[in-house]
Design a protein around this motif. Structure first.
Motif, PDB file in Angstrom:
ATOM      1  N   SER A 174       0.827  -1.211   0.000  1.00 43.97           N
ATOM      2  CA  SER A 174       0.000   0.000   0.000  1.00 43.97           C
ATOM      3  C   SER A 174       0.858   1.257   0.000  1.00 43.97           C
ATOM      4  CB  SER A 174      -0.935  -0.002   1.214  1.00 43.97           C
ATOM      5  OG  SER A 174      -1.856  -1.057   1.137  1.00 43.97           O
ATOM      6  N   ASN A 233      -7.206   9.855  -0.330  1.00 31.79           N
ATOM      7  CA  ASN A 233      -8.238   9.448  -1.277  1.00 31.79           C
ATOM      8  C   ASN A 233      -7.940   9.937  -2.687  1.00 31.79           C
ATOM      9  OD1 ASN A 233     -11.163  10.140  -2.634  1.00 31.79           O
ATOM     10  ND2 ASN A 233     -11.190   8.246  -1.429  1.00 31.79           N
ATOM     11  N   SER A 287      -5.885   7.410  -4.240  1.00 35.28           N
ATOM     12  CA  SER A 287      -6.440   6.045  -4.289  1.00 35.28           C
ATOM     13  C   SER A 287      -5.785   5.110  -3.279  1.00 35.28           C
ATOM     14  CB  SER A 287      -6.295   5.466  -5.704  1.00 35.28           C
ATOM     15  OG  SER A 287      -6.870   6.312  -6.668  1.00 35.28           O
ATOM     16  N   SER A 343      -5.413   2.625  -0.226  1.00 37.44           N
ATOM     17  CA  SER A 343      -6.118   1.668   0.620  1.00 37.44           C
ATOM     18  C   SER A 343      -5.087   1.031   1.536  1.00 37.44           C
ATOM     19  CB  SER A 343      -6.800   0.579  -0.219  1.00 37.44           C
ATOM     20  OG  SER A 343      -7.828   1.109  -1.025  1.00 37.44           O
ATOM     21  N   GLY A 344      -5.384   0.972   2.820  1.00 42.51           N
ATOM     22  CA  GLY A 344      -4.442   0.336   3.729  1.00 42.51           C
ATOM     23  C   GLY A 344      -4.453   0.973   5.095  1.00 42.51           C
ATOM     24  N   HIS A 382      -8.307   1.412   6.180  1.00 42.10           N
ATOM     25  CA  HIS A 382      -9.388   1.988   5.380  1.00 42.10           C
ATOM     26  C   HIS A 382      -9.274   1.524   3.938  1.00 42.10           C
ATOM     27  CE1 HIS A 382     -11.224   4.673   8.265  1.00 42.10           C
ATOM     28  NE2 HIS A 382     -10.042   5.143   8.627  1.00 42.10           N
ATOM     29  N   ASP A 383     -10.402   1.115   3.383  1.00 42.26           N
ATOM     30  CA  ASP A 383     -10.442   0.841   1.949  1.00 42.26           C
ATOM     31  C   ASP A 383     -10.723   2.138   1.205  1.00 42.26           C
ATOM     32  OD1 ASP A 383     -10.015  -1.889   2.221  1.00 42.26           O
ATOM     33  OD2 ASP A 383     -12.149  -2.267   2.578  1.00 42.26           O
ATOM     34  N   SER A 424      -1.557  -0.281  -9.636  1.00 44.32           N
ATOM     35  CA  SER A 424      -1.263  -1.393  -8.739  1.00 44.32           C
ATOM     36  C   SER A 424       0.131  -1.933  -8.980  1.00 44.32           C
ATOM     37  CB  SER A 424      -2.294  -2.521  -8.939  1.00 44.32           C
ATOM     38  OG  SER A 424      -3.593  -2.079  -8.597  1.00 44.32           O
TER      39      SER A 424
END
Length: 500
Positions: free
Chosen positions: A261, A427, A430, A432-433, A449-450, A461
């Motif tokens: 992440s 956010n 993007s 997540s973690g 948090h996703d 990714s």
């Protein structure tokens, strides 16, 4: 080359460049020109300056109180340029500075001090089979980017030591390495990329995730066949300043030390910078404001933190939220009311005031936008309320006694606002973690948090990132139920045992 050798002495502030020939000039008719010699140094504050001895001058107007150059700081035609020949025979340049010449210094020879933001040297680079772009810089601030590679160091006495001190990141456009040394960090990248943009992305990534403000005191960069070396002014006072950083450096999830992440955050920063530059510029600018204000008086820092939240909302989120919140039927009713108001036979000034008020009905403002983000589960109601109270108190200050109760209340409001600000920034990229959640004094929590898709940005990714899986039971370390565990005091011990 002198500037290449100067990385080490720029790091310690011991830079000394003897200029046997030096010139300051303007590229305009009847522009200033000063010829002489001098010495370039770094002062105790971290700023580059030159002790210039002028032997010959042209076009210095005589004024009581002295003359300023450039006269108009906002006229690019009046820009000042500097060139010198060093004792080693190198041509060193600078530009974009200013100076004041006192009326008593209009007769040669005279001496004055001129400050530079940076000095640089261009070198022709024409080697076959070399990648198109190269970036190297050093910073004195701490880096908390997770390390994924160890190195052995040999001392001058022949002893060896091993440490996990390097981060290696590979993308389609570049290979990046971030290496922690004692007292400084070096960063370099090879590939085919926009050098200036990658420098911005890396400094933001390192600074945001480390709670520091990286200042490159020395840098080399190449695009194509031109290699340029820089020595730059920094502010030594900033090196001692930190702010709460938003995500942990190392976490243990399901028995695995996961960096994924954290590294994905950098690649998403790079993606947003290239494809949605306004988002990057806004978040980077607002984060720098928060950092600059955090260590100042609480009234100023509170106002800056709360208005920076508002700035990110206005620049990034509200244009998207306005589309969602728009009610066409309601907008039609507003237009009908406005048309009726236009027909009223009242004072025109009063009528226009009423029409302006009606026009603003239903407009999206910061508090309402935050309410929509609460509904989307990006932020909490408590964080929204903390922002509202902090924003109102900072914008409408009044004297309040500094009681313990008051300090506790302000601490929780500031912490909630910082959590909100970090969630907005993360956010945009993007993320997540695992994230830090501030509030308890000297005891931040880690929550996972996703990412909530609000902006519709494509997430980058990582592929083939090998996780580190330690033998938890053998190390006598247990993971608490319901969440990840951050390595704080035990991290060095754990990793040294892991990589023996």
């Amino acid at each position: 080359m002198l500037l290449e050798k100067s990385f080490a002495i720029a790091r310690t502030g011991e830079l000394v460049i003897q200029c046997i020939e030096a010139c300051i000039y303007q590229k305009i008719d009847n522009g200033l020109r000063l010829d002489g010699h001098g010495i370039i140094k770094i002062n105790g504050l971290g700023s580059l300056y030159m002790e210039f001895v002028c032997l010959k001058s042209e076009n210095i107007p005589f004024h009581f109180g002295g003359a300023d150059f450039p006269k108009d700081l906002f006229d690019p035609k009046q820009e000042l340029f500097f060139e010198c020949l060093s004792l080693d025979g190198e041509k060193i340049e600078a530009s974009g500075f200013s100076l004041n010449i006192r009326e008593f210094n209009t007769h040669r020879p005279f001496r004055f001090v001129v400050g530079f933001a940076e000095i640089y040297k261009h070198v022709n680079f024409d080697y076959p089979n070399q990648q198109n772009s190269y970036l190297y810089f050093e910073i004195n601030e701490l880096s908390r980017v997770p390390k994924n590679k160890g190195n052995t160091t040999t001392s001058t006495l022949g002893s060896e030591s091993w440490s996990l001190n390097q981060t290696v990141l590979k993308g389609e456009e570049f290979d990046i390495s971030i290496i922690d040394h004692k007292g400084y960090v070096e960063v370099y990248a090879n590939g085919d990329f926009d050098v200036d943009n990658l420098f911005l992305a890396l400094t933001f990534y390192i600074g945001f995730t480390s709670g520091t403000s990286p200042q490159a005191y020395a840098m080399s960069k190449r695009s194509g066949r031109v290699l340029t070396h820089y020595i730059r002014s920094i502010r030594n006072s900033v090196r001692s300043q930190t702010i709460p950083y938003p995500i942990p450096e190392n976490v243990l999830v399901d028995g695995v030390i996961s960096f994924k992440s954290h590294y994905e955050l950098f690649f998403n920063i790079w993606h947003v910078l290239k494809n949605h530059n306004v988002y990057f510029e806004s978040t980077y600018a607002q984060w720098k404001r928060v950092f600059a204000a955090f260590n100042t008086e609480s009234a100023l820092s509170n106002l800056t933190i709360s208005t920076s939240v508002e700035g990110v909302l206005i620049d990034v989120f509200m244009p998207k939220l306005v589309e969602e919140a728009r009610d066409e039927a309601y907008e039609k009713e507003k237009l009908e009311i406005i048309e009726k108001l236009k027909g009223l036979e009242i004072d025109p000034a009063k009528r226009n005031t009423i029409i302006k008020q009606v026009t603003g009905w239903g407009n999206l403002y910061a508090a309402k936008a935050l309410g929509m983000l609460v509904d989307k589960k990006l932020i909490s109601i408590a964080e929204k309320k903390a922002w509202e109270k902090l924003r109102h108190a900072a914008a409408h200050p009044k004297f309040t006694p500094k009681t313990t109760e008051r300090q506790i209340k302000e601490h929780h409001r500031v912490a909630g606002c910082i959590n909100l600000f970090n969630k907005l920034i993360l956010n945009v990229y993007s993320y997540s973690g695992a994230q830090f959640e501030f509030g308890e004094v000297r005891k931040s929590k880690i929550v996972v948090h996703d990412m909530v898709d609000i902006l519709g940005l494509e997430k980058q990714s990582l592929i083939d990132l090998a996780p580190v899986k330690p033998n938890i039971e053998a190390m006598g370390v247990t993971e608490p139920a319901g969440g990840p565990m951050i390595f704080v005091n035990k991290l060095k011990e754990l990793l040294s045992r892991l990589f023996k």
